[in-house]
Structures are given as structure tokens and as C-alpha cells.
Scaffold this active site. Sequence first.
Site, mmCIF file in Angstrom:
data_model
loop_
_atom_site.group_PDB
_atom_site.id
_atom_site.type_symbol
_atom_site.label_atom_id
_atom_site.label_comp_id
_atom_site.label_asym_id
_atom_site.label_seq_id
_atom_site.Cartn_x
_atom_site.Cartn_y
_atom_site.Cartn_z
ATOM 1 C CG HIS A 72 2.615 22.197 -62.799
ATOM 2 N ND1 HIS A 72 1.904 23.240 -62.253
ATOM 3 C CD2 HIS A 72 1.769 21.578 -63.663
ATOM 4 C CE1 HIS A 72 0.685 23.256 -62.785
ATOM 5 N NE2 HIS A 72 0.586 22.252 -63.634
ATOM 6 C CE1 TYR A 200 3.602 29.495 -56.398
ATOM 7 C CE2 TYR A 200 2.967 30.527 -54.318
ATOM 8 C CZ TYR A 200 3.200 29.396 -55.072
ATOM 9 O OH TYR A 200 3.043 28.151 -54.494
ATOM 10 N N PRO A 291 0.506 28.874 -46.231
ATOM 11 C CG PRO A 291 -1.644 29.171 -47.076
ATOM 12 C CD PRO A 291 -0.797 29.467 -45.895
ATOM 13 C CE LYS A 295 7.785 23.237 -49.838
ATOM 14 N NZ LYS A 295 8.062 22.075 -50.702
ATOM 15 C CE1 TYR A 383 5.770 24.662 -55.984
ATOM 16 C CE2 TYR A 383 5.787 26.585 -54.553
ATOM 17 C CZ TYR A 383 5.112 25.706 -55.373
ATOM 18 O OH TYR A 383 3.761 25.881 -55.580
HETATM 19 P P1 FAS Z 1 -5.560 17.528 -41.169
HETATM 20 O O1 FAS Z 1 -6.056 18.742 -40.451
HETATM 21 O O2 FAS Z 1 -5.654 17.449 -42.653
HETATM 22 O O3 FAS Z 1 -6.335 16.226 -40.629
HETATM 23 C C1 FAS Z 1 -6.659 16.092 -39.269
HETATM 24 C C2 FAS Z 1 -7.889 15.208 -39.197
HETATM 25 O O4 FAS Z 1 -8.162 14.935 -37.824
HETATM 26 C C3 FAS Z 1 -9.129 15.897 -39.762
HETATM 27 O O5 FAS Z 1 -9.790 15.039 -40.662
HETATM 28 C C4 FAS Z 1 -9.981 16.176 -38.527
HETATM 29 O O6 FAS Z 1 -11.366 16.094 -38.797
HETATM 30 C C5 FAS Z 1 -9.544 15.067 -37.595
HETATM 31 N N1 FAS Z 1 -9.726 15.366 -36.181
HETATM 32 C C6 FAS Z 1 -9.456 16.531 -35.542
HETATM 33 N N2 FAS Z 1 -9.736 16.410 -34.215
HETATM 34 C C7 FAS Z 1 -10.188 15.132 -34.025
HETATM 35 C C8 FAS Z 1 -10.653 14.405 -32.891
HETATM 36 N N3 FAS Z 1 -10.679 14.963 -31.686
HETATM 37 N N4 FAS Z 1 -11.035 13.116 -33.063
HETATM 38 C C9 FAS Z 1 -10.986 12.531 -34.294
HETATM 39 N N5 FAS Z 1 -10.576 13.169 -35.415
HETATM 40 C C10 FAS Z 1 -10.180 14.464 -35.266
HETATM 41 N N6 FAS Z 1 -1.466 23.239 -47.179
HETATM 42 C C11 FAS Z 1 -0.878 23.451 -48.376
HETATM 43 O O7 FAS Z 1 0.197 22.907 -48.619
HETATM 44 N N7 FAS Z 1 -1.490 24.264 -49.319
HETATM 45 C C12 FAS Z 1 -2.713 24.857 -49.086
HETATM 46 O O8 FAS Z 1 -3.237 25.578 -49.914
HETATM 47 C C13 FAS Z 1 -3.356 24.625 -47.858
HETATM 48 N N8 FAS Z 1 -4.594 25.169 -47.602
HETATM 49 C C14 FAS Z 1 -5.194 24.925 -46.392
HETATM 50 C C15 FAS Z 1 -6.471 25.470 -46.089
HETATM 51 C C16 FAS Z 1 -7.078 25.240 -44.843
HETATM 52 C C17 FAS Z 1 -8.448 25.808 -44.543
HETATM 53 C C18 FAS Z 1 -6.397 24.473 -43.862
HETATM 54 C C19 FAS Z 1 -7.020 24.262 -42.483
HETATM 55 C C20 FAS Z 1 -5.147 23.922 -44.152
HETATM 56 C C21 FAS Z 1 -4.538 24.147 -45.414
HETATM 57 N N9 FAS Z 1 -3.288 23.611 -45.739
HETATM 58 C C22 FAS Z 1 -2.685 23.817 -46.928
HETATM 59 C C23 FAS Z 1 -2.601 22.802 -44.819
HETATM 60 C C24 FAS Z 1 -3.199 21.408 -44.900
HETATM 61 O O9 FAS Z 1 -3.092 20.943 -46.211
HETATM 62 C C25 FAS Z 1 -2.475 20.582 -43.874
HETATM 63 O O10 FAS Z 1 -1.083 20.808 -43.893
HETATM 64 C C26 FAS Z 1 -2.753 19.124 -44.021
HETATM 65 O O11 FAS Z 1 -4.143 18.948 -44.038
HETATM 66 C C27 FAS Z 1 -2.099 18.416 -42.837
HETATM 67 O O12 FAS Z 1 -2.592 17.148 -42.772
HETATM 68 P P2 FAS Z 1 -2.886 16.468 -41.331
HETATM 69 O O13 FAS Z 1 -1.725 16.710 -40.446
HETATM 70 O O14 FAS Z 1 -3.323 15.078 -41.660
HETATM 71 O O15 FAS Z 1 -4.064 17.313 -40.688
HETATM 72 C C1 PHB Z 2 -3.299 25.203 -54.179
HETATM 73 O O1 PHB Z 2 -3.356 24.780 -55.351
HETATM 74 O O2 PHB Z 2 -4.253 25.098 -53.368
HETATM 75 C C2 PHB Z 2 -2.034 25.880 -53.696
HETATM 76 C C3 PHB Z 2 -0.913 25.898 -54.528
HETATM 77 C C4 PHB Z 2 0.253 26.512 -54.077
HETATM 78 C C5 PHB Z 2 0.274 27.079 -52.815
HETATM 79 C C6 PHB Z 2 -0.844 27.037 -51.975
HETATM 80 C C7 PHB Z 2 -2.009 26.445 -52.420
HETATM 81 O O3 PHB Z 2 1.416 27.684 -52.386
#
Ligand code: FAS
Ligand code: PHB
Length: 394
Positions: A72, A200, A291, A295, A383
Site C-alpha cells: 500500500h 481510519y 494498535p 506499530k 506510519y
Molecule cells: P507476542 O505476544 O506476539 O508473542 C509472545 C509469545 O510468547 C506468544 O506466542 C506466547 O504464547 C508466548 N509465551 C508467553 N508466555 C510464555 C511462557 N511463559 N513460556 C513460553 N512461551 C510464552 N499490533 C499491531 O501492530 N496491530 C494490531 O492490530 C495488533 N492487534 C493486536 C491484538 C491483540 C489481541 C494483541 C494481544 C496484540 C495486538 N498487536 C497488534 C500487537 C501484537 O501484534 C504485538 O505487538 C506482537 O505480537 C509482538 O510480538 P512479540 O513481542 O513476539 O509478542
Molecule cells: C490490521 O489490519 O489488523 C490493522 C491495521 C492497522 C492498524 C491496526 C490493525 O492500525
Amino acid sequence: MRTRVAIIGAGPAGLLLAHLLHRRGIDSVVLERHDRGHVERRIRAGVMEHDVAELLDRVGLGARMRRQGLVHGGINLRFAGRTVRVDFRKLVGRTVTVYGQHEVVKDMIRARLDAGAPILFEAEAVAVEDVATSRPVVVFRHRGEVRRLEAEVVAGCDGFHGVARRSIPTSHLTTYERRYPYAWLGILAEARPASEELVYAHHERGFALLSMRSPTLSRLYIQVPPDTDLADWPDGRIWDELETRLAAPGFRLERGPVIQKDLTVMRSFVTEPMRHGRLLLAGDASHIVPPTGAKGLNLAVADVTHLARALFALLKEGREDGLERYSALCLARIWKVQHFSWWMTTMLHRDEDELPFDHRRRLGELEAVTGSRAAATWLAENYTGLPLDLDDLV
Ligand code: FAS
Ligand code: PHB
């Protein structure tokens, strides 16, 4: 068990770190508490920054992303009945790639397994010990047994609710947190996205976001109160609310089967420092952003570029200087990204308790940003992602 680097967590941070270390001939073991299907099905982020997509490509993780990801060149801001496109290519010559985080995780796990490198699923880390020594240990539960993984370094990539950050004495940590008076109700729907690029929307009734995962899969969000019960939001009500908040001349939202519904709380959170002896935190284990700025995943990748370099220096050359600089290097970026994520969030969401002045001022802010090349350029720079140093990583 013994290895050089014990990595807790098979999310984007842990898996990318393991991949970069493996490419440099450094052994690691990834411990993941869930099973493979769970982590590969978990729908989360969707937008990859310019340099993050470039990095994945250069280290052999980008083939499917290049085939299936959507590049995009801008996003749309919709407010007061108007839609203004922020043109990234014209303003900063960079793009973003829309490609689900769960797809990235699948690609990274596949690469890990193809390399025959160790990743233990359903292995929950329960403690991190001896981090003040050069022989830290991760205690974990696997197949009903309590086991110990000895290493030279432990990477806490276990997300916000993980064990790594909680293993650091609170006297050694400073945490900063801001909660927001709203959350996101998100749906994944088998419906053709009604816009080529993300929309947005700032609306009287609250924020809405139109995103996507493919030409036939829509990802959509609406702002809801933080204590929302998903049971109060049947599909029809969500679609009605999305239609109202995303309304614009000539715009028609396509509906379709909702295959996932989730609620994401909104918080800004930072832990300082990100190192305690031989325990290093990366990604959500150390920081959370709302979110709105897309980022979270990208910040986790940025941390890992610094952590990988620090571990190359330590484990290939015996130098500790990378470990000593790690936290400061990450935090320099983290706080800029925290500001951008806070700014995008407060600019686009309605706060129930806000002053009428702030509601009206916010419309002025949106007009100011979309009416100024300088302001829109700052949005585009952030962004599409602040530059990543990819040298000597690939
Ligand atoms: P993660 O949380 O992805 O990974 C951590 C891993 O460690 C998981 O697989 C977990 O199961 C594992 N773990 C935890 N405790 C453990 C233990 N004790 N032993 C072993 N393993 C363990 N970011 C965006 O940019 N856009 C979004 O729309 C967005 N939506 C999100 C929605 C939700 C519900 C959540 C929770 C996060 C969202 N995020 C979003 C943020 C998300 O994308 C994170 O920034 C990203 O997953 C970060 O990656 P990690 O740091 O690897 O952590
Ligand atoms: C998504 O596609 O999940 C998404 C995109 C932009 C955002 C957050 C989530 O700022």
C-alpha cells in the site's frame, strides 16, 4: 538441556531472533507455551513497515509475503464527511505491506522447522534463574515434566503476560503506563474490502478502521467502551455501526460471514531498562502500544535487530558492548513510536468525557494534518516506519 541462547516465546520477536542467530551459526532453543496451531491461528497485527518487509525479504522469510501481501502506498483519513488520502510514495517514497502477523509467524515457524532447529511447543517457561551469571537458566514445563534449559543468554520474547519481565526484581525496573478509556472490537470477515487501502475514520459515534488480509478477507474495528461484552455485539449490530462510522459519498461496505470477533484493550506501556544481566527483553515483553499506529509487531522487529547484533558481538567475539547499549538503542526508537501511537490514537478516537473544546479541536487537528505537507509527511514517515539499520544483519 543446554544451548547458547534460550528464547522464551514463538511470536514474531522470538522467531525472528532465532532465525537471525541461526543464519549466523548461533544455536538457540525456542520455548513456546501454546501448540503450533494456536500461535499460527492467532489473528493480530496486519501492517508491516517498509524496512520490516525489506528485512524479512533479505533474510529469506519474505517469499509468501511478496506473493500474498498487499503493498500500500497510502492510507485514508475519513472525518467530517470527507476522506483525505495520505500519499506515502509522494511524501516519503516508502510503502507498507498488509500481511497478517499470523502468516508471518507461519513463515518463521516453517523456516525454523526446515532448518531442523529446535522449537518446543507446549513448553511453558515458569522461571528464569541466575541471570546475574553467564550461565542463566530457564525452568520450563513440558510434557508434564519440569525441565531446565541452561544458556549463555535468555531472550524474553514472551509478550506482555510472559514470565521474563516478571523475573526481574521490581526494584530494578521502571514502568510507564497509560490506559485509554476505550477498546477495539475487531472482526475478521469473508467480505471483499470496500477500499483498496486502509480507512481510519473519526466519527461522532467513535473510531472505526477498515483494513484487510486479502482481496476477499476484511479486517475491521470499531471503538467500544473498555468493559464491552462481545455478547452484546451480534454481527448485524457490528456491521450497522461500521456502516455508520465509515459512511462517505459513494462508499458501500460489503458484508459477509464473520469468522472471528475479538476485543483489544488499549494501553501504552514501557519497561526500562530492557536488560537485567544476561536476560534481555524484546517486543511486547517490554512495551505495548495502542494498535492505531500499527506499530506493535514492527517495534518488536526493531528490538530484535539490536538484540541480534548484540548477541553476535557477545557470542562470536566475546564482546559485551552490544548488551550494554541494547536498552538505550531500543528505547530511543520505542519512545518516538510510543508518541506516534498515542498521537494517532488520541487524534482519531472520541473520548466520552472529553471537553467540547477538545472534540472541536480534534477536528481542527485532522484538518491541520491533512492540509499541511509537512504534517502529513511526519505522519507518513512514522506510519511507513522510521529507518531500520539492516547492515551486517542479513
Ligand atoms: P507476542 O505476544 O506476539 O508473542 C509472545 C509469545 O510468547 C506468544 O506466542 C506466547 O504464547 C508466548 N509465551 C508467553 N508466555 C510464555 C511462557 N511463559 N513460556 C513460553 N512461551 C510464552 N499490533 C499491531 O501492530 N496491530 C494490531 O492490530 C495488533 N492487534 C493486536 C491484538 C491483540 C489481541 C494483541 C494481544 C496484540 C495486538 N498487536 C497488534 C500487537 C501484537 O501484534 C504485538 O505487538 C506482537 O505480537 C509482538 O510480538 P512479540 O513481542 O513476539 O509478542
Ligand atoms: C490490521 O489490519 O489488523 C490493522 C491495521 C492497522 C492498524 C491496526 C490493525 O492500525
